[in-house]
Write a protein that holds these residues in place. Structure first.
Motif, PDB file in Angstrom:
ATOM      1  N   CYS A 174      41.487  24.478  49.875  1.00  0.00           N
ATOM      2  CA  CYS A 174      41.667  25.891  49.496  1.00  0.00           C
ATOM      3  C   CYS A 174      42.560  26.640  50.470  1.00  0.00           C
ATOM      4  O   CYS A 174      43.134  27.663  50.132  1.00  0.00           O
ATOM      5  CB  CYS A 174      40.307  26.601  49.432  1.00  0.00           C
ATOM      6  SG  CYS A 174      39.263  26.097  48.075  1.00  0.00           S
ATOM      7  N   HIS A 175      42.666  26.162  51.683  1.00  0.00           N
ATOM      8  CA  HIS A 175      43.392  26.874  52.727  1.00  0.00           C
ATOM      9  C   HIS A 175      44.875  26.917  52.500  1.00  0.00           C
ATOM     10  O   HIS A 175      45.557  26.201  51.960  1.00  0.00           O
ATOM     11  CB  HIS A 175      43.096  26.244  54.098  1.00  0.00           C
ATOM     12  CG  HIS A 175      43.625  27.056  55.200  1.00  0.00           C
ATOM     13  ND1 HIS A 175      44.850  26.823  55.752  1.00  0.00           N
ATOM     14  CD2 HIS A 175      43.108  28.126  55.840  1.00  0.00           C
ATOM     15  CE1 HIS A 175      45.076  27.710  56.707  1.00  0.00           C
ATOM     16  NE2 HIS A 175      44.027  28.498  56.761  1.00  0.00           N
ATOM     17  N   GLU A 203      42.379  20.027  42.664  1.00  0.00           N
ATOM     18  CA  GLU A 203      43.716  20.297  43.213  1.00  0.00           C
ATOM     19  C   GLU A 203      44.566  21.070  42.207  1.00  0.00           C
ATOM     20  O   GLU A 203      45.258  22.021  42.570  1.00  0.00           O
ATOM     21  CB  GLU A 203      44.423  18.991  43.602  1.00  0.00           C
ATOM     22  CG  GLU A 203      43.764  18.241  44.752  1.00  0.00           C
ATOM     23  CD  GLU A 203      42.715  17.220  44.310  1.00  0.00           C
ATOM     24  OE1 GLU A 203      42.296  16.430  45.171  1.00  0.00           O
ATOM     25  OE2 GLU A 203      42.304  17.215  43.127  1.00  0.00           O
ATOM     26  N   SER A 204      44.503  20.677  40.939  1.00  0.00           N
ATOM     27  CA  SER A 204      45.278  21.398  39.929  1.00  0.00           C
ATOM     28  C   SER A 204      44.726  22.806  39.714  1.00  0.00           C
ATOM     29  O   SER A 204      45.485  23.755  39.497  1.00  0.00           O
ATOM     30  CB  SER A 204      45.342  20.622  38.617  1.00  0.00           C
ATOM     31  OG  SER A 204      44.072  20.413  38.068  1.00  0.00           O
ATOM     32  N   LEU A 205      43.425  22.975  39.815  1.00  0.00           N
ATOM     33  CA  LEU A 205      42.829  24.312  39.734  1.00  0.00           C
ATOM     34  C   LEU A 205      43.367  25.191  40.856  1.00  0.00           C
ATOM     35  O   LEU A 205      43.733  26.349  40.630  1.00  0.00           O
ATOM     36  CB  LEU A 205      41.307  24.211  39.809  1.00  0.00           C
ATOM     37  CG  LEU A 205      40.502  25.506  39.800  1.00  0.00           C
ATOM     38  CD1 LEU A 205      39.165  25.288  39.125  1.00  0.00           C
ATOM     39  CD2 LEU A 205      40.303  26.070  41.179  1.00  0.00           C
ATOM     40  N   LEU A 206      43.453  24.645  42.058  1.00  0.00           N
ATOM     41  CA  LEU A 206      43.895  25.427  43.217  1.00  0.00           C
ATOM     42  C   LEU A 206      45.365  25.814  43.155  1.00  0.00           C
ATOM     43  O   LEU A 206      45.788  26.727  43.861  1.00  0.00           O
ATOM     44  CB  LEU A 206      43.601  24.662  44.505  1.00  0.00           C
ATOM     45  CG  LEU A 206      42.113  24.475  44.821  1.00  0.00           C
ATOM     46  CD1 LEU A 206      41.940  23.556  46.016  1.00  0.00           C
ATOM     47  CD2 LEU A 206      41.438  25.813  45.032  1.00  0.00           C
ATOM     48  N   GLU A 230      36.074  18.808  52.233  1.00  0.00           N
ATOM     49  CA  GLU A 230      37.355  18.434  51.634  1.00  0.00           C
ATOM     50  C   GLU A 230      37.884  19.538  50.707  1.00  0.00           C
ATOM     51  O   GLU A 230      39.066  19.863  50.722  1.00  0.00           O
ATOM     52  CB  GLU A 230      37.149  17.138  50.833  1.00  0.00           C
ATOM     53  CG  GLU A 230      38.315  16.684  50.009  1.00  0.00           C
ATOM     54  CD  GLU A 230      37.960  15.460  49.166  1.00  0.00           C
ATOM     55  OE1 GLU A 230      38.527  15.354  48.081  1.00  0.00           O
ATOM     56  OE2 GLU A 230      37.134  14.645  49.588  1.00  0.00           O
ATOM     57  N   GLN A 231      37.001  20.142  49.944  1.00  0.00           N
ATOM     58  CA  GLN A 231      37.425  21.174  48.994  1.00  0.00           C
ATOM     59  C   GLN A 231      37.768  22.487  49.685  1.00  0.00           C
ATOM     60  O   GLN A 231      38.723  23.164  49.305  1.00  0.00           O
ATOM     61  CB  GLN A 231      36.363  21.350  47.923  1.00  0.00           C
ATOM     62  CG  GLN A 231      36.255  20.104  47.045  1.00  0.00           C
ATOM     63  CD  GLN A 231      35.034  20.066  46.164  1.00  0.00           C
ATOM     64  OE1 GLN A 231      34.093  20.832  46.324  1.00  0.00           O
ATOM     65  NE2 GLN A 231      35.039  19.129  45.233  1.00  0.00           N
ATOM     66  N   VAL A 285      37.696  31.218  45.206  1.00  0.00           N
ATOM     67  CA  VAL A 285      37.071  30.044  44.605  1.00  0.00           C
ATOM     68  C   VAL A 285      35.613  29.991  45.048  1.00  0.00           C
ATOM     69  O   VAL A 285      35.304  30.221  46.221  1.00  0.00           O
ATOM     70  CB  VAL A 285      37.797  28.746  45.041  1.00  0.00           C
ATOM     71  CG1 VAL A 285      37.097  27.522  44.491  1.00  0.00           C
ATOM     72  CG2 VAL A 285      39.246  28.769  44.604  1.00  0.00           C
ATOM     73  N   VAL A 286      34.739  29.680  44.120  1.00  0.00           N
ATOM     74  CA  VAL A 286      33.339  29.452  44.418  1.00  0.00           C
ATOM     75  C   VAL A 286      33.124  27.940  44.369  1.00  0.00           C
ATOM     76  O   VAL A 286      33.410  27.307  43.349  1.00  0.00           O
ATOM     77  CB  VAL A 286      32.420  30.157  43.398  1.00  0.00           C
ATOM     78  CG1 VAL A 286      30.962  29.871  43.704  1.00  0.00           C
ATOM     79  CG2 VAL A 286      32.690  31.648  43.369  1.00  0.00           C
ATOM     80  N   ILE A 287      32.667  27.379  45.472  1.00  0.00           N
ATOM     81  CA  ILE A 287      32.457  25.935  45.540  1.00  0.00           C
ATOM     82  C   ILE A 287      30.975  25.648  45.311  1.00  0.00           C
ATOM     83  O   ILE A 287      30.130  26.029  46.112  1.00  0.00           O
ATOM     84  CB  ILE A 287      32.953  25.357  46.878  1.00  0.00           C
ATOM     85  CG1 ILE A 287      34.471  25.566  46.977  1.00  0.00           C
ATOM     86  CG2 ILE A 287      32.577  23.881  47.007  1.00  0.00           C
ATOM     87  CD1 ILE A 287      35.106  25.091  48.247  1.00  0.00           C
ATOM     88  N   CYS A 288      30.703  24.990  44.190  1.00  0.00           N
ATOM     89  CA  CYS A 288      29.332  24.663  43.791  1.00  0.00           C
ATOM     90  C   CYS A 288      29.132  23.159  43.645  1.00  0.00           C
ATOM     91  O   CYS A 288      28.186  22.718  42.998  1.00  0.00           O
ATOM     92  CB  CYS A 288      29.009  25.340  42.460  1.00  0.00           C
ATOM     93  SG  CYS A 288      29.092  27.128  42.488  1.00  0.00           S
ATOM     94  N   SER A 289      30.026  22.401  44.204  1.00  0.00           N
ATOM     95  CA  SER A 289      29.947  20.942  44.137  1.00  0.00           C
ATOM     96  C   SER A 289      28.857  20.442  45.083  1.00  0.00           C
ATOM     97  O   SER A 289      28.351  21.194  45.924  1.00  0.00           O
ATOM     98  CB  SER A 289      31.300  20.345  44.528  1.00  0.00           C
ATOM     99  OG  SER A 289      31.642  20.740  45.840  1.00  0.00           O
TER     100      SER A 289
END
Length: 89
Positions: A88-89, A61-64, A83-84, A72-76
């Motif tokens: 981002c939206h 959240e702080s990154l966003l 959720e991530q 953002v690249v989501i690699c989780s």
């Protein structure tokens, strides 16, 4: 006409993140400026190996909240993607 370098963050910094980081940098159109992983040491490894200028955040959240992010690249792990992406939206 040169393309704008995109500032990207990465959420999730495990094994697959290293492959994505390597390809982003090799492509030359992205600058990794923000990193997050639930295990901070993983984000620090990606920073040390690929993006020494990147900031490691304590939450995605702080990154966003970073104004200068273009994407953002989501690699989780997959279970966290929905959720991530919504965040981002």
């Amino acid at each position: 006409m040169s393309e704008k370098i995109q500032n990207v963050g990465m959420i999730g910094c495990g094994q697959i993140a290293g492959l994505h980081a390597e390809r982003l940098l090799k492509d030359g159109r992205a600058n990794i400026i923000a990193l997050f992983d639930f295990q901070a040491g993983q984000a620090e490894k990606i920073r040390d190996n690929f993006a020494p200028q990147a900031t490691v955040y304590e939450s995605y959240e702080s990154l966003l909240e970073k104004d200068s992010l273009d994407g953002v690249v989501i690699c989780s792990p997959t279970a966290f993607h929905y959720e991530q992406v919504v965040a981002c939206h």
